[in-house]
Write a protein that holds these residues in place. Sequence first.
Motif, PDB file in Angstrom:
ATOM      1  N   LYS A 137       9.049   5.292   6.592  1.00  0.00           N
ATOM      2  CA  LYS A 137       7.958   4.456   6.072  1.00  0.00           C
ATOM      3  C   LYS A 137       7.024   5.218   5.139  1.00  0.00           C
ATOM      4  O   LYS A 137       6.002   4.690   4.713  1.00  0.00           O
ATOM      5  CB  LYS A 137       7.147   3.897   7.249  1.00  0.00           C
ATOM      6  N   THR A 138       7.359   6.455   4.863  1.00  0.00           N
ATOM      7  CA  THR A 138       6.432   7.334   4.135  1.00  0.00           C
ATOM      8  C   THR A 138       6.767   7.395   2.640  1.00  0.00           C
ATOM      9  O   THR A 138       7.914   7.605   2.272  1.00  0.00           O
ATOM     10  CB  THR A 138       6.492   8.753   4.731  1.00  0.00           C
ATOM     11  N   ASP A 139       5.734   7.199   1.824  1.00  0.00           N
ATOM     12  CA  ASP A 139       5.910   7.385   0.376  1.00  0.00           C
ATOM     13  C   ASP A 139       5.564   8.804  -0.039  1.00  0.00           C
ATOM     14  O   ASP A 139       6.034   9.293  -1.064  1.00  0.00           O
ATOM     15  CB  ASP A 139       4.983   6.432  -0.402  1.00  0.00           C
ATOM     16  N   LEU A 140       4.718   9.431   0.738  1.00  0.00           N
ATOM     17  CA  LEU A 140       4.091  10.678   0.314  1.00  0.00           C
ATOM     18  C   LEU A 140       3.595  11.378   1.579  1.00  0.00           C
ATOM     19  O   LEU A 140       3.031  10.738   2.459  1.00  0.00           O
ATOM     20  CB  LEU A 140       2.901  10.287  -0.581  1.00  0.00           C
ATOM     21  N   ALA A 141       3.832  12.701   1.671  1.00  0.00           N
ATOM     22  CA  ALA A 141       3.420  13.415   2.883  1.00  0.00           C
ATOM     23  C   ALA A 141       2.392  14.486   2.556  1.00  0.00           C
ATOM     24  O   ALA A 141       2.423  15.090   1.482  1.00  0.00           O
ATOM     25  CB  ALA A 141       4.637  14.052   3.542  1.00  0.00           C
ATOM     26  N   ILE A 142       1.473  14.684   3.491  1.00  0.00           N
ATOM     27  CA  ILE A 142       0.557  15.833   3.413  1.00  0.00           C
ATOM     28  C   ILE A 142       0.886  16.732   4.604  1.00  0.00           C
ATOM     29  O   ILE A 142       0.898  16.268   5.751  1.00  0.00           O
ATOM     30  CB  ILE A 142      -0.917  15.387   3.497  1.00  0.00           C
ATOM     31  N   LEU A 143       1.168  17.969   4.311  1.00  0.00           N
ATOM     32  CA  LEU A 143       1.442  18.926   5.381  1.00  0.00           C
ATOM     33  C   LEU A 143       0.221  19.835   5.496  1.00  0.00           C
ATOM     34  O   LEU A 143      -0.114  20.568   4.560  1.00  0.00           O
ATOM     35  CB  LEU A 143       2.705  19.736   5.041  1.00  0.00           C
ATOM     36  N   ARG A 172       0.829  -1.207   0.000  1.00  0.00           N
ATOM     37  CA  ARG A 172       0.000   0.000   0.000  1.00  0.00           C
ATOM     38  C   ARG A 172       0.854   1.243   0.000  1.00  0.00           C
ATOM     39  O   ARG A 172       1.914   1.298   0.626  1.00  0.00           O
ATOM     40  CB  ARG A 172      -0.893   0.017   1.239  1.00  0.00           C
ATOM     41  N   LEU A 173       0.338   2.247  -0.647  1.00  0.00           N
ATOM     42  CA  LEU A 173       0.963   3.564  -0.603  1.00  0.00           C
ATOM     43  C   LEU A 173       0.836   4.093   0.823  1.00  0.00           C
ATOM     44  O   LEU A 173      -0.241   4.086   1.404  1.00  0.00           O
ATOM     45  CB  LEU A 173       0.208   4.468  -1.576  1.00  0.00           C
ATOM     46  N   HIS A 174       1.946   4.523   1.394  1.00  0.00           N
ATOM     47  CA  HIS A 174       1.935   5.051   2.763  1.00  0.00           C
ATOM     48  C   HIS A 174       1.928   6.580   2.716  1.00  0.00           C
ATOM     49  O   HIS A 174       2.879   7.186   2.237  1.00  0.00           O
ATOM     50  CB  HIS A 174       3.154   4.558   3.542  1.00  0.00           C
ATOM     51  N   ILE A 175       0.855   7.164   3.215  1.00  0.00           N
ATOM     52  CA  ILE A 175       0.706   8.621   3.205  1.00  0.00           C
ATOM     53  C   ILE A 175       0.725   9.123   4.643  1.00  0.00           C
ATOM     54  O   ILE A 175      -0.126   8.735   5.451  1.00  0.00           O
ATOM     55  CB  ILE A 175      -0.617   9.049   2.540  1.00  0.00           C
ATOM     56  N   ALA A 176       1.700   9.959   4.976  1.00  0.00           N
ATOM     57  CA  ALA A 176       1.776  10.501   6.340  1.00  0.00           C
ATOM     58  C   ALA A 176       1.187  11.906   6.367  1.00  0.00           C
ATOM     59  O   ALA A 176       1.468  12.717   5.484  1.00  0.00           O
ATOM     60  CB  ALA A 176       3.225  10.513   6.815  1.00  0.00           C
ATOM     61  N   LEU A 177       0.357  12.155   7.368  1.00  0.00           N
ATOM     62  CA  LEU A 177      -0.198  13.499   7.547  1.00  0.00           C
ATOM     63  C   LEU A 177       0.545  14.207   8.669  1.00  0.00           C
ATOM     64  O   LEU A 177       0.575  13.715   9.812  1.00  0.00           O
ATOM     65  CB  LEU A 177      -1.677  13.429   7.907  1.00  0.00           C
ATOM     66  N   PHE A 178       1.110  15.347   8.339  1.00  0.00           N
ATOM     67  CA  PHE A 178       1.782  16.167   9.350  1.00  0.00           C
ATOM     68  C   PHE A 178       1.023  17.481   9.505  1.00  0.00           C
ATOM     69  O   PHE A 178       0.373  17.956   8.560  1.00  0.00           O
ATOM     70  CB  PHE A 178       3.220  16.466   8.924  1.00  0.00           C
ATOM     71  N   GLY A 179       1.144  18.080  10.674  1.00  0.00           N
ATOM     72  CA  GLY A 179       0.510  19.386  10.870  1.00  0.00           C
ATOM     73  C   GLY A 179       0.340  19.650  12.359  1.00  0.00           C
ATOM     74  O   GLY A 179       0.435  18.728  13.184  1.00  0.00           O
ATOM     75  N   ARG A 180       0.095  20.898  12.681  1.00  0.00           N
ATOM     76  CA  ARG A 180      -0.110  21.267  14.081  1.00  0.00           C
ATOM     77  C   ARG A 180      -1.386  20.641  14.625  1.00  0.00           C
ATOM     78  O   ARG A 180      -2.294  20.274  13.867  1.00  0.00           O
ATOM     79  CB  ARG A 180      -0.200  22.790  14.203  1.00  0.00           C
ATOM     80  N   ARG A 181      -1.438  20.564  15.932  1.00  0.00           N
ATOM     81  CA  ARG A 181      -2.551  19.881  16.600  1.00  0.00           C
ATOM     82  C   ARG A 181      -3.922  20.337  16.121  1.00  0.00           C
ATOM     83  O   ARG A 181      -4.838  19.552  15.949  1.00  0.00           O
ATOM     84  CB  ARG A 181      -2.412  20.070  18.130  1.00  0.00           C
ATOM     85  N   ASN A 182      -4.098  21.594  15.845  1.00  0.00           N
ATOM     86  CA  ASN A 182      -5.437  22.076  15.511  1.00  0.00           C
ATOM     87  C   ASN A 182      -5.661  22.282  14.004  1.00  0.00           C
ATOM     88  O   ASN A 182      -6.644  22.868  13.604  1.00  0.00           O
ATOM     89  CB  ASN A 182      -5.709  23.382  16.248  1.00  0.00           C
ATOM     90  N   ALA A 183      -4.730  21.791  13.223  1.00  0.00           N
ATOM     91  CA  ALA A 183      -4.831  22.054  11.781  1.00  0.00           C
ATOM     92  C   ALA A 183      -5.975  21.269  11.122  1.00  0.00           C
ATOM     93  O   ALA A 183      -6.392  21.574  10.007  1.00  0.00           O
ATOM     94  CB  ALA A 183      -3.508  21.719  11.096  1.00  0.00           C
ATOM     95  N   GLY A 184      -6.443  20.213  11.792  1.00  0.00           N
ATOM     96  CA  GLY A 184      -7.572  19.465  11.237  1.00  0.00           C
ATOM     97  C   GLY A 184      -7.140  18.224  10.467  1.00  0.00           C
ATOM     98  O   GLY A 184      -7.751  17.855   9.452  1.00  0.00           O
ATOM     99  N   LYS A 185      -6.100  17.553  10.951  1.00  0.00           N
ATOM    100  CA  LYS A 185      -5.617  16.342  10.258  1.00  0.00           C
ATOM    101  C   LYS A 185      -6.683  15.246  10.231  1.00  0.00           C
ATOM    102  O   LYS A 185      -6.917  14.618   9.211  1.00  0.00           O
ATOM    103  CB  LYS A 185      -4.351  15.808  10.959  1.00  0.00           C
TER     104      LYS A 185
END
Lengths: 406, 406
Positions: free
Chosen positions: B88-94, B9-22
Amino acid sequence: MLDTPRGNRLHIALFGRRNAGKSSLINALTNQELAVVSSIPGTTTDPVFKSMEILPLGPVVLIDTAGIDDIGELGALRIKKTLEVLRKTDLAILVLDPGYGVGDYELELKARLAEARIPVVAVLNKIDVAGRANLAELEQSLGQKVLPVSAKTRQGIEELKRELIKAAPADFEAPYLVGDLVEPGDLAVLVVPIDTAAPKGRLILPQVQVLRDLLDNDAMGLVVKERELKAALAKIPRPKIVITDSQAFLKVAADTPREVWMTSFSILMARYKGDLLELVRGAKAIKHLKPGDRVLIAEACTHHRQPDDIGKVQIPRWLRQYVGGELNFQWVSGGSFPEDLSPYQLIIHCGGCMITRREMLYRIQAAKAAGVPIVNYGIFLAYVHGILDRALEPFPLAKMEWEEDS
Amino acid sequence: MLDTPRGNRLHIALFGRRNAGKSSLINALTNQELAVVSSIPGTTTDPVFKSMEILPLGPVVLIDTAGIDDIGELGALRIKKTLEVLRKTDLAILVLDPGYGVGDYELELKARLAEARIPVVAVLNKIDVAGRANLAELEQSLGQKVLPVSAKTRQGIEELKRELIKAAPADFEAPYLVGDLVEPGDLAVLVVPIDTAAPKGRLILPQVQVLRDLLDNDAMGLVVKERELKAALAKIPRPKIVITDSQAFLKVAADTPREVWMTSFSILMARYKGDLLELVRGAKAIKHLKPGDRVLIAEACTHHRQPDDIGKVQIPRWLRQYVGGELNFQWVSGGSFPEDLSPYQLIIHCGGCMITRREMLYRIQAAKAAGVPIVNYGIFLAYVHGILDRALEPFPLAKMEWEEDS
């Protein structure tokens, strides 16, 4: 074999003067005594196409040009007929008569062949009676190598076969892989283990080629892993043949009813790519190896070596144990294949998946000429696993060769 | 789908501040309301791996980094955990928070992602409440494009999917071709017509890939020509599915019992390579075409055109007859795919065998964003032959989409 479509067969045309001995040369190449079609010059102007087997080349079409040789026809008609033959020719043999040597007829033919880019092997026949004294002179006149042969005593015939292989078009193919072993409607089972060595998302080429050859011959193929084989065989009608990867041979042999043919992709490929008879002869030589013998291990490509590489590690280890002592191994890989094979007691060659059939046959023929037994990885492994006997059942000639005392 | 090994599977990591709405963004991407694992900061420092489906990307692993966001951990531990995730990340969302914009946290993350050569898609969330006034400023601070979205209203979510496809590694794959349609031990029948277009001595890649996927899923495949199918089906136990080349569909449909699933290699490939649902939606648009409409025919490679070329000749001819008048056809081939798709009423795309899944999905997504229906050759031909209905039976979602009034 006679069903092989003519289109797939290598077409070899024999040219030469009326008395050069073309017919006896055909007999020598095919190991047959053929009835001479006609000995009266000029009865036909049409070349005769004869489908036959020249080992190890396989099924070929020999084009007998008796009707258009130096006295069969003259002038424009002969040229027209010759050009017609050339359009269908993959490879030409020019037979020189010791009594005439190289004259206008030979030189014109050679020019036509060169124009049509058809490779030509020149032979001087009848050296048993006429000798070969004028060979160098003939070579100079013709501007190419001339092979001295005797159709009668078979002198030089093996060398001629080697030259034919060498001169054959690079892409000439054996016409059968598995298709001659099945009838229309027959079912073959292909056992394909999926392990870490299997390329991702694919099957390996021999497996695909076997499937395609089954379809081309109106048969069908069931593809199954070794784990599912037993359950599959219980559910389907009895297959004509089970073909497995060598590594699964023992399990597959246990799960396949004794009366069903069973062989390996390697053995099918050995036959398709090389010369099964000669490789089986090579396998018989393994038991004569002694400590200290020289063994050449030849790989046609330079692949990445696995830690437990079959050529570098596994085969030497097994042979050392088998003969109970150290052997003198030498390795070659890629395009290099020694000119002088005489120092070796055995040659073990890879399956040759990356080289043409022509190249593989040439190497086998070179070993044969040097009197050195040659075997390939597939046959070797079948021997080592004690399964060569069963795996050869679909191939009566090879099976006889195997069972004959060596 | 849950059985898909995580490794594929494509591994997509979501990064962002606590309140950003991940979390709400994850919900929007997956069209699901997921339970929030924990809303108490600092309960875990470990990232959470969630296997889920993002259409049309397919099964992915979303890596939720809530535990290591800007307030979850500080200093060295956060960096250590972040690096672990990156491996482990293929692709990141910031995910940028409108309240904070781009600060040290975002810039450090971006530097780490760049170091690890991980593509990153940046989004500004909550534009439904906070607007997008500072977008240009954020893009400048971050040094890259920032996509304005609202997880709540789904504004920008389709564009985000398109950006994810664009940024995904070129070789990311769908995890199933046929494997999810069979159980271990199941038999699939592959119907492979051998005609003059079939490459010599081979099978075409989709056929080989289907066989391999069957083996990978402990099933087996019987390969047969269309002529032998009927006799074969009479001899073997009932197969789970029959898969045929589209050109033989009518004969194969007639010879396959109605209760057996039956589909085509093209439809399996459409699902594997593209987005079956969207392509089926595209097929439904065919009946709305009128004379004079603009139709884009897109081929991903520049193959040699046959006299009766499918894209140049067959499809236009069929469509003209269908709508009863001339249409405005335009053709593109190779790497070029128009930026502006809005002029077209329909896009008909080739199967895309020579382009990556990423590229194919991107093109489909672009058509969807422009509101232009898109169908591929395989689905189109199934529709034309009146067999799409039966061929979609193994795919309940696509079948529902097909049967829903358009």
